[in-house]
Structures are given as structure tokens and as C-alpha cells.
Scaffold this motif. Structure first.
Motif, PDB file in Angstrom:
ATOM      1  N   ASP A  50       0.822  -1.213   0.000  1.00  0.00           N
ATOM      2  CA  ASP A  50       0.000   0.000   0.000  1.00  0.00           C
ATOM      3  C   ASP A  50       0.855   1.261   0.000  1.00  0.00           C
ATOM      4  N   GLU A  51       1.952   1.255   0.736  1.00  0.00           N
ATOM      5  CA  GLU A  51       2.836   2.429   0.772  1.00  0.00           C
ATOM      6  C   GLU A  51       3.489   2.655  -0.590  1.00  0.00           C
ATOM      7  N   ILE A  52       3.893   1.587  -1.232  1.00  0.00           N
ATOM      8  CA  ILE A  52       4.494   1.719  -2.561  1.00  0.00           C
ATOM      9  C   ILE A  52       3.464   2.244  -3.555  1.00  0.00           C
ATOM     10  N   ILE A  53       2.286   1.667  -3.549  1.00  0.00           N
ATOM     11  CA  ILE A  53       1.229   2.082  -4.480  1.00  0.00           C
ATOM     12  C   ILE A  53       0.855   3.539  -4.253  1.00  0.00           C
ATOM     13  N   GLU A  54       0.703   3.925  -3.000  1.00  0.00           N
ATOM     14  CA  GLU A  54       0.352   5.312  -2.686  1.00  0.00           C
ATOM     15  C   GLU A  54       1.421   6.278  -3.212  1.00  0.00           C
ATOM     16  N   THR A  55       2.669   5.933  -3.005  1.00  0.00           N
ATOM     17  CA  THR A  55       3.761   6.792  -3.466  1.00  0.00           C
ATOM     18  C   THR A  55       3.812   6.844  -4.984  1.00  0.00           C
ATOM     19  N   LEU A  56       3.676   5.703  -5.639  1.00  0.00           N
ATOM     20  CA  LEU A  56       3.691   5.682  -7.100  1.00  0.00           C
ATOM     21  C   LEU A  56       2.538   6.502  -7.674  1.00  0.00           C
ATOM     22  N   ALA A  57       1.368   6.381  -7.103  1.00  0.00           N
ATOM     23  CA  ALA A  57       0.211   7.146  -7.587  1.00  0.00           C
ATOM     24  C   ALA A  57       0.436   8.641  -7.401  1.00  0.00           C
ATOM     25  N   GLU A  58       0.971   9.008  -6.253  1.00  0.00           N
ATOM     26  CA  GLU A  58       1.258  10.423  -5.993  1.00  0.00           C
ATOM     27  C   GLU A  58       2.278  10.961  -6.996  1.00  0.00           C
ATOM     28  N   GLN A  59       3.342  10.219  -7.220  1.00  0.00           N
ATOM     29  CA  GLN A  59       4.365  10.660  -8.172  1.00  0.00           C
ATOM     30  C   GLN A  59       3.820  10.696  -9.600  1.00  0.00           C
ATOM     31  N   PHE A  60       3.002   9.720  -9.952  1.00  0.00           N
ATOM     32  CA  PHE A  60       2.414   9.669 -11.291  1.00  0.00           C
ATOM     33  C   PHE A  60       1.547  10.899 -11.552  1.00  0.00           C
ATOM     34  N   ASN A  61       0.728  11.263 -10.579  1.00  0.00           N
ATOM     35  CA  ASN A  61      -0.215  12.360 -10.763  1.00  0.00           C
ATOM     36  C   ASN A  61       0.385  13.737 -10.521  1.00  0.00           C
ATOM     37  N   GLU A  62       1.217  13.867  -9.516  1.00  0.00           N
ATOM     38  CA  GLU A  62       1.673  15.191  -9.110  1.00  0.00           C
ATOM     39  C   GLU A  62       3.032  15.588  -9.672  1.00  0.00           C
ATOM     40  N   ILE A  63       3.910  14.629  -9.841  1.00  0.00           N
ATOM     41  CA  ILE A  63       5.262  14.964 -10.283  1.00  0.00           C
ATOM     42  C   ILE A  63       5.455  14.621 -11.763  1.00  0.00           C
ATOM     43  N   SER A  64       5.123  13.390 -12.121  1.00  0.00           N
ATOM     44  CA  SER A  64       5.312  12.942 -13.507  1.00  0.00           C
ATOM     45  C   SER A  64       4.172  13.378 -14.416  1.00  0.00           C
ATOM     46  N   ARG A  65       3.078  13.804 -13.833  1.00  0.00           N
ATOM     47  CA  ARG A  65       1.886  14.243 -14.560  1.00  0.00           C
ATOM     48  C   ARG A  65       1.476  13.252 -15.651  1.00  0.00           C
ATOM     49  N   GLY A  66       1.457  11.959 -15.238  1.00  0.00           N
ATOM     50  CA  GLY A  66       0.975  10.915 -16.127  1.00  0.00           C
ATOM     51  C   GLY A  66       2.002  10.368 -17.091  1.00  0.00           C
ATOM     52  N   CYS A  67       3.226  10.819 -16.994  1.00  0.00           N
ATOM     53  CA  CYS A  67       4.266  10.353 -17.910  1.00  0.00           C
ATOM     54  C   CYS A  67       4.982   9.149 -17.296  1.00  0.00           C
ATOM     55  N   ILE A  68       4.738   7.970 -17.857  1.00  0.00           N
ATOM     56  CA  ILE A  68       5.366   6.742 -17.355  1.00  0.00           C
ATOM     57  C   ILE A  68       6.884   6.837 -17.463  1.00  0.00           C
ATOM     58  N   ALA A  69       7.388   7.433 -18.529  1.00  0.00           N
ATOM     59  CA  ALA A  69       8.842   7.544 -18.717  1.00  0.00           C
ATOM     60  C   ALA A  69       9.483   8.331 -17.574  1.00  0.00           C
ATOM     61  N   LEU A  70       8.860   9.415 -17.153  1.00  0.00           N
ATOM     62  CA  LEU A  70       9.391  10.175 -16.015  1.00  0.00           C
ATOM     63  C   LEU A  70       9.270   9.379 -14.726  1.00  0.00           C
ATOM     64  N   LEU A  71       8.146   8.708 -14.556  1.00  0.00           N
ATOM     65  CA  LEU A  71       7.932   7.922 -13.348  1.00  0.00           C
ATOM     66  C   LEU A  71       8.970   6.822 -13.217  1.00  0.00           C
ATOM     67  N   THR A  72       9.269   6.132 -14.302  1.00  0.00           N
ATOM     68  CA  THR A  72      10.212   5.020 -14.234  1.00  0.00           C
ATOM     69  C   THR A  72      11.665   5.467 -14.276  1.00  0.00           C
ATOM     70  N   GLY A  73      11.892   6.682 -14.608  1.00  0.00           N
ATOM     71  CA  GLY A  73      13.261   7.188 -14.677  1.00  0.00           C
ATOM     72  C   GLY A  73      13.631   7.948 -13.424  1.00  0.00           C
ATOM     73  N   ARG A  74      13.684   9.215 -13.561  1.00  0.00           N
ATOM     74  CA  ARG A  74      14.156  10.119 -12.515  1.00  0.00           C
ATOM     75  C   ARG A  74      13.394   9.961 -11.205  1.00  0.00           C
ATOM     76  N   GLU A  75      12.095   9.927 -11.259  1.00  0.00           N
ATOM     77  CA  GLU A  75      11.296   9.904 -10.033  1.00  0.00           C
ATOM     78  C   GLU A  75      11.433   8.586  -9.283  1.00  0.00           C
ATOM     79  N   LEU A  76      11.418   7.491 -10.003  1.00  0.00           N
ATOM     80  CA  LEU A  76      11.543   6.190  -9.359  1.00  0.00           C
ATOM     81  C   LEU A  76      12.933   6.023  -8.751  1.00  0.00           C
ATOM     82  N   ASP A  77      13.951   6.449  -9.483  1.00  0.00           N
ATOM     83  CA  ASP A  77      15.314   6.386  -8.949  1.00  0.00           C
ATOM     84  C   ASP A  77      15.447   7.192  -7.668  1.00  0.00           C
ATOM     85  N   ALA A  78      14.867   8.381  -7.648  1.00  0.00           N
ATOM     86  CA  ALA A  78      14.932   9.236  -6.458  1.00  0.00           C
ATOM     87  C   ALA A  78      14.182   8.596  -5.289  1.00  0.00           C
ATOM     88  N   PHE A  79      13.032   8.004  -5.557  1.00  0.00           N
ATOM     89  CA  PHE A  79      12.247   7.346  -4.518  1.00  0.00           C
ATOM     90  C   PHE A  79      13.016   6.171  -3.918  1.00  0.00           C
TER      91      PHE A  79
END
Length: 109
Positions: A59-88
Motif C-alpha cells: 500500500d505504501e508503494i502504491i500510494e507513493t507511485l500514484a502520488e508521483q504519477f499524478n503530481e510529479i510525472s503528470r501521467g508520464c510513465i517515462a518520467l515515473l520510471t526514470g528520474r522519479e523512481l530512482d529518487a524514490f
């Protein structure tokens, strides 16, 4: 199969249900793309879980991924799997290592 790649076995559909609940309200997912994005999210979830050695709950992972997807990556999977995921992942490892140092855990690092 992604679960094989990450040495995981998924017994029930609860993970998929949780991902659907967390990501379905997203304004960045079009109905036509939902299945593709959901498959990518499943893979991202398992990759993340392996990288952080199950330190966080599903649940913690899903919550964080959803937050990053919507607020930081703004729906961009490439950003989510790159910079944001590495930082997380780095943030989690920093926390794990700090806890090991502070509390003298018997970690293998």
C-alpha cells in the motif's frame, strides 16, 4: 512474465485491484490506454518492491507511485520510471541505512 523476472509469485488479484483503485481517478489515464498503463504499473511496482527489499508495504508503494504519477510525472510513465523512481528508491535506501546506523541493526551493508 514480469513476476518471473522479479522472482515473485502473485497468488491473487489484490495487487491489481489496489493499483486500479489508486490510479483510476488519475486525470492522465485515458480509457483506451488503461490496460497498457496498468501492465506497466504492475511491472514498476514489482521492480520497486525488489529494489527496496520489501522495506515498504504494498500500500505504501502504491500510494507513493500514484502520488508521483499524478503530481510529479503528470501521467508520464517515462518520467515515473526514470528520474522519479530512482529518487524514490534512493530515498528509501538512505532511510534504511540511516536506521541501521542509528539503531544498530544487523544489516548486511
Amino acid at each position: 512474465m514480469i513476476l518471473k523476472d522479479y522472482d515473485r509469485i502473485e497468488i491473487d488479484a489484490s495487487l491489481i485491484e489496489k493499483l486500479v483503485r489508486a490510479f483510476s481517478p488519475s486525470p492522465y489515464i485515458e480509457q483506451a490506454d488503461y490496460q497498457t498503463i496498468l501492465c506497466e504499473l504492475i511491472e514498476i511496482f514489482h521492480y520497486t518492491k525488489n529494489q527496496i527489499d520489501d522495506y515498504l508495504t504494498d500500500d505504501e508503494i502504491i500510494e507513493t507511485l500514484a502520488e508521483q504519477f499524478n503530481e510529479i510525472s503528470r501521467g508520464c510513465i517515462a518520467l515515473l520510471t526514470g528520474r522519479e523512481l530512482d529518487a524514490f528508491i534512493q530515498q528509501i535506501w538512505d532511510e534504511i541505512l540511516n536506521n541501521e546506523i542509528l539503531y544498530g541493526g544487523g544489516g548486511q551493508w
